[in-house]
Design a protein around this motif. Structure first.
Motif, PDB file in Angstrom:
ATOM      1  N   VAL A 170      32.176  16.539  -6.203  1.00  0.00           N
ATOM      2  CA  VAL A 170      30.975  15.536  -5.933  1.00  0.00           C
ATOM      3  C   VAL A 170      31.219  13.485  -6.044  1.00  0.00           C
ATOM      4  N   CYS A 171      31.036  13.310  -4.644  1.00  0.00           N
ATOM      5  CA  CYS A 171      31.480  11.512  -4.414  1.00  0.00           C
ATOM      6  C   CYS A 171      30.287  10.767  -4.304  1.00  0.00           C
ATOM      7  N   ALA A 172      30.166   9.790  -4.849  1.00  0.00           N
ATOM      8  CA  ALA A 172      29.147   8.631  -4.412  1.00  0.00           C
ATOM      9  C   ALA A 172      29.114   8.073  -3.028  1.00  0.00           C
ATOM     10  N   ALA A 173      26.913   8.326  -2.482  1.00  0.00           N
ATOM     11  CA  ALA A 173      28.029   7.770  -1.313  1.00  0.00           C
ATOM     12  C   ALA A 173      28.203   5.980  -1.350  1.00  0.00           C
ATOM     13  N   ASP A 174      28.324   5.756  -2.171  1.00  0.00           N
ATOM     14  CA  ASP A 174      28.240   3.789  -1.742  1.00  0.00           C
ATOM     15  C   ASP A 174      30.308   3.774  -1.969  1.00  0.00           C
ATOM     16  N   VAL A 175      30.816   5.092  -2.264  1.00  0.00           N
ATOM     17  CA  VAL A 175      32.109   4.443  -2.751  1.00  0.00           C
ATOM     18  C   VAL A 175      32.925   5.188  -1.215  1.00  0.00           C
ATOM     19  N   ASN A 179      38.466   7.591  -0.273  1.00  0.00           N
ATOM     20  CA  ASN A 179      38.818   6.760  -2.349  1.00  0.00           C
ATOM     21  C   ASN A 179      38.277   7.673  -3.233  1.00  0.00           C
ATOM     22  N   SER A 180      37.870   9.439  -2.472  1.00  0.00           N
ATOM     23  CA  SER A 180      37.291  10.335  -3.037  1.00  0.00           C
ATOM     24  C   SER A 180      38.136  11.101  -4.079  1.00  0.00           C
ATOM     25  N   PRO A 181      38.589  10.674  -4.940  1.00  0.00           N
ATOM     26  CA  PRO A 181      39.575  11.673  -5.972  1.00  0.00           C
ATOM     27  C   PRO A 181      39.177  13.379  -6.046  1.00  0.00           C
ATOM     28  N   ALA A 182      37.991  12.957  -5.672  1.00  0.00           N
ATOM     29  CA  ALA A 182      37.739  15.013  -5.984  1.00  0.00           C
ATOM     30  C   ALA A 182      37.925  15.458  -4.448  1.00  0.00           C
ATOM     31  N   LEU A 183      37.831  14.930  -3.504  1.00  0.00           N
ATOM     32  CA  LEU A 183      37.898  15.237  -2.107  1.00  0.00           C
ATOM     33  C   LEU A 183      39.188  15.137  -1.799  1.00  0.00           C
ATOM     34  N   ARG A 184      40.698  14.349  -2.698  1.00  0.00           N
ATOM     35  CA  ARG A 184      41.434  14.159  -1.982  1.00  0.00           C
ATOM     36  C   ARG A 184      42.323  15.482  -3.704  1.00  0.00           C
ATOM     37  N   ALA A 185      42.047  15.599  -4.212  1.00  0.00           N
ATOM     38  CA  ALA A 185      42.514  17.111  -5.216  1.00  0.00           C
ATOM     39  C   ALA A 185      41.854  18.952  -3.884  1.00  0.00           C
ATOM     40  N   SER A 186      41.205  18.842  -4.077  1.00  0.00           N
ATOM     41  CA  SER A 186      40.473  19.661  -2.983  1.00  0.00           C
ATOM     42  C   SER A 186      41.439  19.716  -1.713  1.00  0.00           C
ATOM     43  N   ARG A 187      41.313  18.293  -1.222  1.00  0.00           N
ATOM     44  CA  ARG A 187      42.971  18.731  -0.117  1.00  0.00           C
ATOM     45  C   ARG A 187      43.567  19.438   0.121  1.00  0.00           C
ATOM     46  N   LYS A 188      44.706  19.177  -1.808  1.00  0.00           N
ATOM     47  CA  LYS A 188      45.518  19.024  -1.365  1.00  0.00           C
ATOM     48  C   LYS A 188      45.232  20.951  -1.972  1.00  0.00           C
ATOM     49  N   VAL A 189      44.644  21.286  -2.105  1.00  0.00           N
ATOM     50  CA  VAL A 189      44.869  23.131  -2.467  1.00  0.00           C
ATOM     51  C   VAL A 189      43.896  24.209  -0.939  1.00  0.00           C
ATOM     52  N   ASP A 190      43.201  23.489  -0.748  1.00  0.00           N
ATOM     53  CA  ASP A 190      42.074  23.946   0.232  1.00  0.00           C
ATOM     54  C   ASP A 190      42.162  22.562   1.760  1.00  0.00           C
ATOM     55  N   PRO A 191      43.769  22.743   2.261  1.00  0.00           N
ATOM     56  CA  PRO A 191      43.020  21.439   3.040  1.00  0.00           C
ATOM     57  C   PRO A 191      42.779  22.221   4.637  1.00  0.00           C
ATOM     58  N   LEU A 192      42.023  23.061   5.074  1.00  0.00           N
ATOM     59  CA  LEU A 192      41.183  24.301   5.924  1.00  0.00           C
ATOM     60  C   LEU A 192      39.649  22.749   5.562  1.00  0.00           C
ATOM     61  N   GLY A 193      39.429  23.189   3.866  1.00  0.00           N
ATOM     62  CA  GLY A 193      38.074  22.633   4.009  1.00  0.00           C
ATOM     63  C   GLY A 193      37.484  23.817   4.160  1.00  0.00           C
ATOM     64  N   LEU A 194      37.922  24.858   3.813  1.00  0.00           N
ATOM     65  CA  LEU A 194      37.209  26.497   3.764  1.00  0.00           C
ATOM     66  C   LEU A 194      36.229  26.602   2.822  1.00  0.00           C
ATOM     67  N   ARG A 195      36.458  26.668   1.395  1.00  0.00           N
ATOM     68  CA  ARG A 195      36.370  26.568  -0.211  1.00  0.00           C
ATOM     69  C   ARG A 195      35.962  25.468  -0.719  1.00  0.00           C
ATOM     70  N   THR A 196      35.202  24.421  -0.423  1.00  0.00           N
ATOM     71  CA  THR A 196      35.404  23.540  -0.517  1.00  0.00           C
ATOM     72  C   THR A 196      33.435  22.734   0.239  1.00  0.00           C
ATOM     73  N   ILE A 197      32.402  22.240  -1.040  1.00  0.00           N
ATOM     74  CA  ILE A 197      31.173  21.798  -0.608  1.00  0.00           C
ATOM     75  C   ILE A 197      31.416  20.186  -1.024  1.00  0.00           C
ATOM     76  N   GLY A 198      31.205  19.432  -0.598  1.00  0.00           N
ATOM     77  CA  GLY A 198      30.627  17.991  -0.482  1.00  0.00           C
ATOM     78  C   GLY A 198      29.351  17.808  -0.745  1.00  0.00           C
ATOM     79  N   VAL A 199      29.394  16.709  -1.854  1.00  0.00           N
ATOM     80  CA  VAL A 199      28.183  16.954  -2.381  1.00  0.00           C
ATOM     81  C   VAL A 199      27.946  15.148  -2.859  1.00  0.00           C
ATOM     82  N   ILE A 200      27.032  14.506  -1.663  1.00  0.00           N
ATOM     83  CA  ILE A 200      26.814  12.712  -1.886  1.00  0.00           C
ATOM     84  C   ILE A 200      26.378  12.874  -2.599  1.00  0.00           C
TER      85      ILE A 200
END
Ligand code: GDP
Length: 697
Positions: A170-175, A179-200
């Motif tokens: 979950v990331c806010a559109a105005d940030v 700087n999104s810690p959520a995306l950063r954390a997900s990229r660590k375990v899922d670098p290709l973004g295969l099992r991550t959904i972004g919610v803006i």
């Protein structure tokens, strides 16, 4: 299609209850985001209710395992906390309150806990989904959110965002996404973004063009894409049933008014409804692809559990109930086995031994310490002296002795003696296996059996006392009883003499030989005589000048320990000579002649009384105390130990025994795995395309 997710969600909960290890996990959607990113608002929009804890302080301290169960046709939506047993909660503000309480119960020193809260929501308006809400990432360290807490939260999130889970970042559109810690954390375990959904979230806070650009995901591509939402709560207006509707209308209005950027031709995903659908699709396909692996894993675990159950328990099944029942039966059997020690003859012998002590005390008090007692032997030896013509002194003495014995509190002493025996028996049972594992049950067992006894002691003592009352006035002794009393009295004397002799021997050894002891005794006797002479003189007023010194222990020539030994030796040898004398009397013609010689042979008379007392007491103790107790005890076990337990307590009780606990655990694990396996196999009929084909070993 719906069925598969639903079934797999059920299987997932079962698997979670079997094992928390990663091997047996079906995927879930894990929601992560920084604080204030709008995470709660998104979850509440999906559920359609406000139910998450709110507050300035970080309120989510434990992961929430949120299971949504699509339930068409129910009258009212409700939530459930299966672990708490609170039942159906239809008021969502109560769910919110419970969640807040559960979170606040985590001690401040811990700040976050790994122990998840299980919450299920049943509603016709929710999709079948499992979501895990985690404590929000902290961006700014402040005084009340120290660095270690930040790390703790990051650690907790990392555990949950591992495979096979799906990450909802979950990331806010105005940030800035960078700087999104959520995306950063997900990229660590899922670098290709295969099992991550972004919610803006908060799409309303940026210009539509910029928002659409984020959703296209060119900067940080995610295979499952981004969904834009607006979940802005409508101001300070009090929330009610229609809040969800208002929020959705506002969202629809917002995206509707920017068709150019967000319309169907724009190729971006927007809106909470889209998000829900997307989540369902993603979860379903992720579950379907996990199916094969999980089936294999369950099969392996099941085979292992079945093997262990066979090897360790030979497939023997137990239940907590059967263990409790067996334990109680064993307790009763054990008790019955011991009651043999409480048969009338046993009791009688025990009471007689106690009364023998009393007889000896009476004899000592009235005869052995009387300087005239040797006279009695002499009188008895003279065949011319008839019992009627003997001095009244001896007659009174005999009466005093018999009443001292019969009025010595036999009822109470005899009852207590037997009750103490029972108490000791119960205590020893309670201290043995299996009660070592059940301290509370042992405590209760002791408590109620002591109480049972206490209730009977008074009644029994009175009853016994009442029944021996006649002996306080008159005792008739039959010739047969006389002869028995004589034999017993002789035995008693022989024992007593033996004890005295042993004592003397012991002292002799301690002071260093018989000559030394004789010397010591003579000396002590001499001093004592002098002392008593002095006392006599002082009493009669004949004081000699200059000789007022006091002869105390300090003036002896020997160490005080030896003086004490000598005193004991004197007592013993005095006792021995009187016992010898009386034993001879017991063997004399006079004492053999029968009950009419009672005044010459008080020992025999007292013994015969003791025998009668023991007989009567044992009879009434058997009726009033023992029969009662033996009848009541097994019934009390049932009513106070067994029937008192409810289902939960029965399980608790059984699990106190480690061997039983291990047995039950393995059995339960095997059963659950079998059930899961059955369910997994039945899925084949639902979806032939995802047929689970477990590897057989
Ligand atoms: P959390 O801390 O990540 O759970 O965030 P919350 O859901 O509590 O939201 C944080 C703040 O952002 C709250 O004041 C919400 O009212 C606000 N907020 C959430 N979603 C939106 C949105 O779509 N638009 C706007 N303008 N504000 C939002």
């Amino acid at each position: 299609l719906m069925h598969l997710t639903r079934k797999l969600i059920e299987i997932r909960s079962m698997l979670l209850s079997i094992d928390q290890s990663d091997a047996l996990k079906l995927p879930s959607i894990v929601v992560i985001g920084s604080q204030s990113s709008g995470k709660s608002s998104v979850l509440e929009a999906i559920v359609g209710h406000e139910f998450l804890p709110k507050g300035n302080n970080m309120v989510t301290r434990r992961p929430i395992e949120l299971t949504l169960i699509h339930t068409p046709g129910i009258a009212e939506e409700y939530g459930e906390f299966p672990a708490l047993g609170l039942g159906k909660i239809t008021d969502f503000s109560n769910i919110q309150k419970t969640l807040t309480d559960l979170n606040l119960a985590v001690p401040a020193s811990e700040a976050v806990s790994n122990d998840p809260i299980d919450l299920r929501i049943y509603s016709p308006r929710v999709p079948d989904l499992t979501l895990i809400d985690l404590p929000g990432y902290i961006q700014i360290s402040s005084m009340d959110q120290p660095e270690t807490l930040k790390e703790k939260i990051a650690g907790l999130c990392e555990r949950y965002i591992r495979e096979p889970n799906i990450v909802l970042a979950v990331c806010a559109a105005d940030v800035d996404l960078a700087n999104s810690p959520a995306l950063r954390a997900s990229r660590k375990v899922d670098p290709l973004g295969l099992r991550t959904i972004g919610v803006i979230t908060k799409m309303d806070l940026v210009p539509p063009e910029a928002g659409a650009e984020i959703l296209r995901g060119n900067r940080y591509p995610l295979h499952l894409g981004y969904v834009g939402v607006v979940c802005k709560p409508p101001g300070k207006k009090p929330r009610n049933e229609s809040t969800a509707l208002v929020i959705r209308q506002a969202e629809a209005e917002f995206f509707g008014s920017h068709r150019e950027q967000f319309g169907s031709k724009s190729n971006v995903m927007t809106g909470t409804d889209t998000l829900r659908r997307r989540l369902m699709e993603v979860l379903e396909s992720s579950m379907a692809s996990s199916l094969h692996g999980i089936t294999n894993a369950v099969q392996l675990e099941l085979e292992e559990a079945q093997y262990q159950f066979k090897v360790q328990y030979n497939d023997r099944r137990i239940t907590a109930e059967s263990y409790v029942a067996e334990t109680m039966d064993a307790l009763k059997a054990r008790f019955r086995e011991f009651t043999g020690q409480f048969r009338k003859a046993h009791i009688r012998a025990k009471l007689k031994a106690m009364l023998d002590e009393k007889v000896l005390n009476v004899l000592e008090q009235l005869y052995w310490s009387d300087k005239r007692t040797p006279e009695l032997s002499a009188i008895a030896a003279d065949p011319k002296v008839k019992p009627e013509s003997i001095e009244p002194y001896w007659r009174y003495k005999l009466e005093a002795a018999s009443s001292l014995l019969t009025k010595s509190g036999v009822g109470r002493d005899a009852t207590l003696l037997v009750a103490d025996g029972l108490r000791a028996l119960i205590d020893s049972i309670a201290a043995g296996e299996p009660f070592t594992y059940h301290p509370r049950a042992a405590e209760r067992l002791i408590q109620f059996s002591h109480m049972l006894l206490r209730d009977r002691i008074g009644i029994t003592a009175d009853q016994v006392e009442n029944c021996i009352k006649p002996y306080k006035y008159e005792v008739e002794v039959e010739p047969r009883e006389w002869e028995l009393g004589r034999t017993q009295a002789m035995e008693l004397f022989e024992n007593e003499m033996q004890m005295c002799e042993e004592k003397l021997k012991e002292i002799k050894k301690r002071v260093g030989g018989s000559r030394r002891l004789t010397g010591l005794m003579t000396y002590v006797k001499g001093v004592e005589e002098k002392e008593s002479e002095k006392r006599r003189k002082r009493l009669s007023g004949v004081e000699e000048e200059g000789e007022v010194q006091d002869l105390n222990g300090d003036d002896y020539r020997y160490p005080p320990g030896q003086v004490l030994d000598a005193r004991h030796a004197i007592l013993c040898s005095d006792r021995l000579s009187i016992l010898k004398l009386r034993l001879a009397a017991l063997k004399s013609k006079r004492c053999k002649s029968g009950p009419e010689s009672d005044v010459f042979c008080p020992e025999i008379f007292l013994n015969a009384i003791a025998d009668k007392l023991a007989y009567t007491s044992s009879m009434f103790i058997s009726i009033e105390l023992l029969d009662h107790f033996f009848y009541q005890f097994p019934r009390e076990i049932d009513s106070r130990l067994l029937y008192d337990l409810d289902r939960r307590e029965i399980i608790e009780f059984a699990r106190e025994n480690p061997a039983v606990r291990r047995h039950l655990d393995l059995q339960e694990r095997k059963d659950k795995l079998e059930e899961v396996m059955k369910q997994l196999n039945s899925l084949a009929t639902l979806r032939p395309d995802v047929q689970p084909t477990p590897r057989r070993s």
